[in-house]
Scaffold this motif. Structure first.
Motif, PDB file in Angstrom:
ATOM      1  N   ILE A  15       3.996 -13.505  -9.210  1.00 48.75           N
ATOM      2  CA  ILE A  15       5.389 -13.272  -8.817  1.00 48.75           C
ATOM      3  C   ILE A  15       5.464 -12.763  -7.380  1.00 48.75           C
ATOM      4  O   ILE A  15       6.339 -13.161  -6.598  1.00 48.75           O
ATOM      5  CB  ILE A  15       6.053 -12.268  -9.788  1.00 48.75           C
ATOM      6  N   SER A  16       4.525 -11.892  -7.009  1.00 52.08           N
ATOM      7  CA  SER A  16       4.500 -11.343  -5.651  1.00 52.08           C
ATOM      8  C   SER A  16       4.268 -12.433  -4.621  1.00 52.08           C
ATOM      9  O   SER A  16       4.887 -12.435  -3.544  1.00 52.08           O
ATOM     10  CB  SER A  16       3.402 -10.282  -5.538  1.00 52.08           C
ATOM     11  N   LEU A  17       3.377 -13.375  -4.931  1.00 52.07           N
ATOM     12  CA  LEU A  17       3.079 -14.457  -4.004  1.00 52.07           C
ATOM     13  C   LEU A  17       4.243 -15.441  -3.881  1.00 52.07           C
ATOM     14  O   LEU A  17       4.381 -16.112  -2.858  1.00 52.07           O
ATOM     15  CB  LEU A  17       1.811 -15.193  -4.453  1.00 52.07           C
ATOM     16  N   ILE A  18       5.069 -15.517  -4.917  1.00 52.60           N
ATOM     17  CA  ILE A  18       6.226 -16.421  -4.881  1.00 52.60           C
ATOM     18  C   ILE A  18       7.409 -15.764  -4.162  1.00 52.60           C
ATOM     19  O   ILE A  18       8.023 -16.356  -3.271  1.00 52.60           O
ATOM     20  CB  ILE A  18       6.632 -16.831  -6.310  1.00 52.60           C
ATOM     21  N   LEU A  19       7.724 -14.517  -4.538  1.00 53.59           N
ATOM     22  CA  LEU A  19       8.887 -13.838  -3.977  1.00 53.59           C
ATOM     23  C   LEU A  19       8.629 -13.262  -2.584  1.00 53.59           C
ATOM     24  O   LEU A  19       9.535 -13.204  -1.749  1.00 53.59           O
ATOM     25  CB  LEU A  19       9.348 -12.714  -4.921  1.00 53.59           C
ATOM     26  N   ARG A  20       7.401 -12.777  -2.344  1.00 53.40           N
ATOM     27  CA  ARG A  20       7.019 -12.209  -1.042  1.00 53.40           C
ATOM     28  C   ARG A  20       8.011 -11.135  -0.590  1.00 53.40           C
ATOM     29  O   ARG A  20       8.599 -11.229   0.497  1.00 53.40           O
ATOM     30  CB  ARG A  20       6.893 -13.312   0.000  1.00 53.40           C
ATOM     31  N   ILE A  21       8.172 -10.116  -1.411  1.00 53.61           N
ATOM     32  CA  ILE A  21       9.065  -9.007  -1.080  1.00 53.61           C
ATOM     33  C   ILE A  21       8.341  -8.035  -0.155  1.00 53.61           C
ATOM     34  O   ILE A  21       7.420  -7.329  -0.579  1.00 53.61           O
ATOM     35  CB  ILE A  21       9.536  -8.279  -2.357  1.00 53.61           C
ATOM     36  N   ASP A  22       8.742  -8.001   1.093  1.00 54.03           N
ATOM     37  CA  ASP A  22       8.092  -7.141   2.078  1.00 54.03           C
ATOM     38  C   ASP A  22       8.843  -5.812   2.184  1.00 54.03           C
ATOM     39  O   ASP A  22       9.470  -5.492   3.201  1.00 54.03           O
ATOM     40  CB  ASP A  22       8.033  -7.846   3.442  1.00 54.03           C
ATOM     41  N   LEU A  57       6.303   4.617   0.962  1.00 55.73           N
ATOM     42  CA  LEU A  57       5.155   5.431   1.388  1.00 55.73           C
ATOM     43  C   LEU A  57       3.975   4.557   1.805  1.00 55.73           C
ATOM     44  O   LEU A  57       2.812   4.909   1.580  1.00 55.73           O
ATOM     45  CB  LEU A  57       4.733   6.393   0.266  1.00 55.73           C
ATOM     46  N   GLY A  58       4.258   3.411   2.389  1.00 57.68           N
ATOM     47  CA  GLY A  58       3.207   2.521   2.868  1.00 57.68           C
ATOM     48  C   GLY A  58       2.691   1.546   1.842  1.00 57.68           C
ATOM     49  O   GLY A  58       1.846   0.700   2.162  1.00 57.68           O
ATOM     50  N   PHE A  59       3.169   1.636   0.610  1.00 60.58           N
ATOM     51  CA  PHE A  59       2.732   0.734  -0.462  1.00 60.58           C
ATOM     52  C   PHE A  59       3.845  -0.259  -0.767  1.00 60.58           C
ATOM     53  O   PHE A  59       5.019   0.119  -0.880  1.00 60.58           O
ATOM     54  CB  PHE A  59       2.394   1.514  -1.741  1.00 60.58           C
ATOM     55  N   GLY A  60       3.470  -1.522  -0.969  1.00 61.22           N
ATOM     56  CA  GLY A  60       4.435  -2.501  -1.427  1.00 61.22           C
ATOM     57  C   GLY A  60       4.829  -2.197  -2.863  1.00 61.22           C
ATOM     58  O   GLY A  60       4.072  -1.568  -3.615  1.00 61.22           O
ATOM     59  N   ILE A  61       6.016  -2.659  -3.268  1.00 66.13           N
ATOM     60  CA  ILE A  61       6.473  -2.418  -4.635  1.00 66.13           C
ATOM     61  C   ILE A  61       5.495  -3.005  -5.650  1.00 66.13           C
ATOM     62  O   ILE A  61       5.206  -2.400  -6.687  1.00 66.13           O
ATOM     63  CB  ILE A  61       7.878  -3.020  -4.840  1.00 66.13           C
ATOM     64  N   ASP A  62       4.974  -4.193  -5.339  1.00 62.31           N
ATOM     65  CA  ASP A  62       4.025  -4.829  -6.255  1.00 62.31           C
ATOM     66  C   ASP A  62       2.757  -3.989  -6.404  1.00 62.31           C
ATOM     67  O   ASP A  62       2.204  -3.860  -7.497  1.00 62.31           O
ATOM     68  CB  ASP A  62       3.675  -6.248  -5.781  1.00 62.31           C
ATOM     69  N   SER A  63       2.279  -3.395  -5.309  1.00 58.77           N
ATOM     70  CA  SER A  63       1.084  -2.556  -5.369  1.00 58.77           C
ATOM     71  C   SER A  63       1.313  -1.303  -6.202  1.00 58.77           C
ATOM     72  O   SER A  63       0.427  -0.869  -6.957  1.00 58.77           O
ATOM     73  CB  SER A  63       0.646  -2.162  -3.957  1.00 58.77           C
ATOM     74  N   GLU A  67       1.130  -2.643   8.061  1.00 63.41           N
ATOM     75  CA  GLU A  67       2.199  -3.420   8.679  1.00 63.41           C
ATOM     76  C   GLU A  67       3.167  -4.009   7.661  1.00 63.41           C
ATOM     77  O   GLU A  67       3.864  -4.974   7.950  1.00 63.41           O
ATOM     78  CB  GLU A  67       1.596  -4.528   9.541  1.00 63.41           C
ATOM     79  N   GLY A  68       3.184  -3.460   6.466  1.00 61.21           N
ATOM     80  CA  GLY A  68       4.078  -3.958   5.432  1.00 61.21           C
ATOM     81  C   GLY A  68       3.342  -4.167   4.127  1.00 61.21           C
ATOM     82  O   GLY A  68       2.277  -3.588   3.891  1.00 61.21           O
ATOM     83  N   SER A  69       3.903  -4.998   3.263  1.00 59.61           N
ATOM     84  CA  SER A  69       3.257  -5.332   1.998  1.00 59.61           C
ATOM     85  C   SER A  69       2.197  -6.398   2.236  1.00 59.61           C
ATOM     86  O   SER A  69       2.470  -7.442   2.819  1.00 59.61           O
ATOM     87  CB  SER A  69       4.293  -5.850   0.992  1.00 59.61           C
ATOM     88  N   ILE A  70       0.970  -6.137   1.777  1.00 57.57           N
ATOM     89  CA  ILE A  70      -0.133  -7.054   2.067  1.00 57.57           C
ATOM     90  C   ILE A  70       0.067  -8.400   1.377  1.00 57.57           C
ATOM     91  O   ILE A  70      -0.312  -9.444   1.911  1.00 57.57           O
ATOM     92  CB  ILE A  70      -1.489  -6.431   1.656  1.00 57.57           C
ATOM     93  N   MET A  71       0.711  -8.410   0.201  1.00 55.47           N
ATOM     94  CA  MET A  71       0.884  -9.657  -0.532  1.00 55.47           C
ATOM     95  C   MET A  71       1.858 -10.604   0.173  1.00 55.47           C
ATOM     96  O   MET A  71       1.806 -11.815  -0.025  1.00 55.47           O
ATOM     97  CB  MET A  71       1.373  -9.376  -1.951  1.00 55.47           C
ATOM     98  N   SER A  72       2.738 -10.048   0.994  1.00 55.85           N
ATOM     99  CA  SER A  72       3.687 -10.889   1.725  1.00 55.85           C
ATOM    100  C   SER A  72       3.091 -11.452   3.008  1.00 55.85           C
ATOM    101  O   SER A  72       3.721 -12.264   3.682  1.00 55.85           O
ATOM    102  CB  SER A  72       4.946 -10.079   2.067  1.00 55.85           C
ATOM    103  N   SER A  96      -1.719 -20.229  -0.640  1.00 55.39           N
ATOM    104  CA  SER A  96      -2.768 -20.921  -1.399  1.00 55.39           C
ATOM    105  C   SER A  96      -3.399 -20.007  -2.448  1.00 55.39           C
ATOM    106  O   SER A  96      -4.010 -20.491  -3.405  1.00 55.39           O
ATOM    107  CB  SER A  96      -3.853 -21.435  -0.449  1.00 55.39           C
ATOM    108  N   HIS A  97      -3.236 -18.681  -2.293  1.00 60.58           N
ATOM    109  CA  HIS A  97      -3.779 -17.747  -3.285  1.00 60.58           C
ATOM    110  C   HIS A  97      -3.059 -17.873  -4.621  1.00 60.58           C
ATOM    111  O   HIS A  97      -3.583 -17.431  -5.642  1.00 60.58           O
ATOM    112  CB  HIS A  97      -3.680 -16.314  -2.765  1.00 60.58           C
ATOM    113  N   LEU A  98      -1.872 -18.457  -4.622  1.00 57.08           N
ATOM    114  CA  LEU A  98      -1.143 -18.660  -5.867  1.00 57.08           C
ATOM    115  C   LEU A  98      -1.929 -19.570  -6.805  1.00 57.08           C
ATOM    116  O   LEU A  98      -1.907 -19.380  -8.022  1.00 57.08           O
ATOM    117  CB  LEU A  98       0.245 -19.252  -5.581  1.00 57.08           C
ATOM    118  N   THR A  99      -2.613 -20.555  -6.230  1.00 55.24           N
ATOM    119  CA  THR A  99      -3.450 -21.451  -7.032  1.00 55.24           C
ATOM    120  C   THR A  99      -4.539 -20.669  -7.751  1.00 55.24           C
ATOM    121  O   THR A  99      -4.807 -20.892  -8.935  1.00 55.24           O
ATOM    122  CB  THR A  99      -4.091 -22.525  -6.137  1.00 55.24           C
ATOM    123  N   THR A 100      -5.164 -19.725  -7.028  1.00 57.50           N
ATOM    124  CA  THR A 100      -6.206 -18.893  -7.635  1.00 57.50           C
ATOM    125  C   THR A 100      -5.633 -18.044  -8.751  1.00 57.50           C
ATOM    126  O   THR A 100      -6.227 -17.927  -9.833  1.00 57.50           O
ATOM    127  CB  THR A 100      -6.840 -17.978  -6.574  1.00 57.50           C
TER     128      THR A 100
END
Length: 333
Positions: A118-125, A129-135, A271-276, A281-285
């Motif tokens: 979901i994080s790789l699809i939505l890419r919510i940046d 406190l320096g952590f992405g919501i997904d993290s 510099e933001g959320s790392i997943m964004s 291509s990581h979605l395939t994995t």
């Protein structure tokens, strides 16, 4: 020299991983914690140390694709490992002997993988406190898993190693090993694995530069396979020590711990959320991991003895999915 150092690091990693599994087996037996708890938490965390150092280093040098690809690719490779060993010990039908309590760990792993997808699809940046919501969600699920698994292990006294006369016998010297000696040896072996695993990753990255392959593919395939050497050897040794729950718990626990590392990598990335910030291509994995985890869950869930090919079908399917996923990762990257 990159290839030479890669091979030397692999040899050291294999030796240290063999000792690590032996010490973990002694700890699980003499503390009464059981193979599931020790494998899912202790052994899984130790064998994932190369992924920690590799991913954090990749973020520091600005290559987030190597960091995330290494973690997700390792999860893909880990399920491939257990499927291969299941086929090797196919006459013993190992999955039928594994505790059903592994289904809890497998379910948590699939939930965390779904969150990554979901994080790789939505890419919510968006960060807190320096952590992405997904993290933050990943960290919360992981910590809750530890608390629940600890209570589960206390309530289930039957989670001990399975005896299997056709697997290798435990050496008498291992039976006489003290708990203190096993704990000290485990810590030393873990440190060695962390150093050797880091060398594997560095040399794997250099080999990637020499061959001219992309960062996403190298992180998800070459580096991931290299840092998964400890898991592979640990599982083999655990099976030869007749501790099936330790082997299965190590793989499932490593996969969950690897996803948890993403939260740590997100803390390093400022510099933001790392997943964004990583390649799509990581979605395939991630999809490949989700499918393989589902296959593994089914293999553990069924408890009826089956004929040779019928029993092997889930593991054969897992191997096919692994190679198809690897090919798609290569094409997408």
């Amino acid at each position: 020299m990159a290839f030479v150092w890669f091979v030397l690091a692999a040899v050291v990693t294999i030796f240290a991983a063999m000792k690590l599994s032996t010490y973990a087996d002694v700890i699980s037996t003499k503390t009464g914690m059981g193979g599931l708890l020790v494998g899912t938490l202790l052994l899984a965390g130790a064998t994932s140390l190369p992924e920690v150092t590799t991913s954090f280093s990749a973020v520091w040098i600005g290559n987030n694709d190597i960091a995330i690809g290494n973690l997700l690719g390792s999860n893909l490779f880990n399920v491939f490992i257990i499927a291969c060993f299941d086929l090797y010990f196919r006459k013993k039908q190992l999955f039928l002997q594994a505790s059903n309590d592994h289904l809890f760990t497998a379910g948590i792993g699939m939930l965390m993988t779904l969150l990554i997808m979901i994080s790789l699809i939505l890419r919510i940046d968006y960060t807190i406190l320096g952590f992405g919501i997904d993290s933050l969600l990943i960290a919360a699920i992981y910590l809750a898993k530890i608390l629940i698994l600890g209570r589960l292990s206390q309530n289930r006294q039957t989670l001990t190693q399975h005896e299997d006369p056709l697997l290798a016998k435990v050496d008498s010297s291992e039976k006489m090993m003290s708990l203190r000696y096993a704990v000290i040896g485990f810590i030393i072996a873990a440190i060695v694995i962390m150093g050797a695993g880091t060398m594997l990753s560095i040399m794997g990255d250099q080999i990637a530069v020499i061959t001219g392959l992309g960062s996403s593919f190298i992180g998800s395939f070459l580096v991931a396979a290299a840092t998964s050497f400890p898991e592979a050897v640990s599982v083999l040794v655990a099976l030869r020590l007749k501790n099936i729950n330790l082997a299965v718990g190590s793989i499932l626990g490593s996969n969950i711990f690897n996803i948890f590392i993403i939260a740590g990598a997100d803390a390093v990335y400022r510099e933001g959320s790392i997943m964004s910030s990583v390649s799509s291509s990581h979605l395939t994995t991630a999809i490949g991991i989700f499918i393989l985890s589902g296959i593994l869950t089914y293999a553990i869930l069924r408890k009826k003895a089956a004929s040779g090919f019928k029993y092997m079908l889930p593991s054969l399917l897992a191997i096919v999915v692994y190679f198809v996923s690897s090919y798609l990762i290569f094409m997408n990257s």
